[in-house]
Design an enzyme around this catalytic site. Sequence first.
Site, mmCIF file in Angstrom:
data_model
loop_
_atom_site.group_PDB
_atom_site.id
_atom_site.type_symbol
_atom_site.label_atom_id
_atom_site.label_comp_id
_atom_site.label_asym_id
_atom_site.label_seq_id
_atom_site.Cartn_x
_atom_site.Cartn_y
_atom_site.Cartn_z
ATOM 1 N N GLU A 107 0.694 -1.317 0.024
ATOM 2 C CA GLU A 107 -0.186 0.100 0.054
ATOM 3 C C GLU A 107 0.962 1.545 -0.146
ATOM 4 O OE1 GLU A 107 -2.590 -3.432 1.012
ATOM 5 O OE2 GLU A 107 -0.573 -2.548 1.933
ATOM 6 N N HIS A 177 -11.438 -6.507 7.984
ATOM 7 C CA HIS A 177 -12.224 -6.178 6.876
ATOM 8 C C HIS A 177 -13.444 -5.343 7.043
ATOM 9 C CE1 HIS A 177 -9.338 -9.618 5.769
ATOM 10 N NE2 HIS A 177 -9.297 -8.904 4.427
#
Length: 373
Positions: A107, A177
């Site tokens: 990321e 998540h």
Amino acid sequence: MASSRLRTQFFSDVIFNRGIFLSEVQLRRYSSHFVYTADSEKTTSNGTKSKMNMFQAINNALDIILKSDSKAIIFGEDVGFGGVFRCTLDLQKRYGKHRVFNTPLCEQGIIGFGIGAAVAGSTAIAEIQFADYIFPAFDQLVNEAAKYRYRSGNLFDCGKLTIRTPCGAVGHGGLYHSQSPEAYFAHTPGLKVVVPRGPIKAKGLLLGCIRDPDPCLILEPKVLYRAAVEQVPEADFQLPLGKADILIEGTDITLIGWGTQVHVLKEVATVLKDSYKVTAEVIDLVTILPWDVTTICKSVCKTGRVLVAHEAPMTSGFGAEIAATIQENCFLNLHAPVARVTGADTPFPCIFEPFYLPTKWRCLEEALKLLDY
């Protein structure tokens, strides 16, 4: 006006059975997160509309950008085949691997590359696969992207950088998540942070973000990707950033949310009207940074009572900023303290998700307390 007796009776019927908690199955039924209602607002486009869910509307917006802007590129983990939620489906087939391409699982590298590409003149659209995994890129977003224009004295900027990422509860995501990280980035001057509530808003806001002169982070509630379906204009259109939407007008209490929580609050408004003859004003904040202080304060001054709901934990959640601003600007108009209904100050749970989320029942209970204050 709702009475304490009615409130107590209502929640006794819903949550308890003669003093004994209902079964987990029953509680899950009563605590269902939300019921989606399609947007009825008019957009800037009066042309042909098609039935789209939210991921299709996002895909449509990205297709428009790639078609109209030869410098536009899309990159991220697995975007080449469509991504986990299929938002980039078939775009690589149409525009080639040089414009829609996969990146390593890094990321920090994704956002670092995006900053460089945007500074060099590309319209850079990055995807972070889940908002929970944006934190390795926190330094790049907060210290580089947000400050690039400022530190160069406006000689350079990365305003053509847009970051898309799925966020929020999905029913089974658990602690890695399901997070809603909007408050982290709302503390960062130089970024814009947006959360759509459905397909029309997702398309119009995404196009607005991509064309905005500042780097933008658009947080997409993942549970809406397929649950949210609307008649979306096929043509190119943009919706403004920094402008809240009044979805339901009312005079007794103001309910403020964003993303999925907007639909929870619309349900609360319906129950208040049907069962308690109370009219609630429901506002979608839409943009977390910059946010629409004027619309919020005008509504609160009218109703005198306000409830803010968000999925993120309470402590330092963005609801705290809203509450502080309301106290500063609307104190003499308030009939009750500003209330917040939020996620807990714990990691996001899995099987206990129904207890964590700010459901319509939790929001309704708090609204009734405000009305009885």
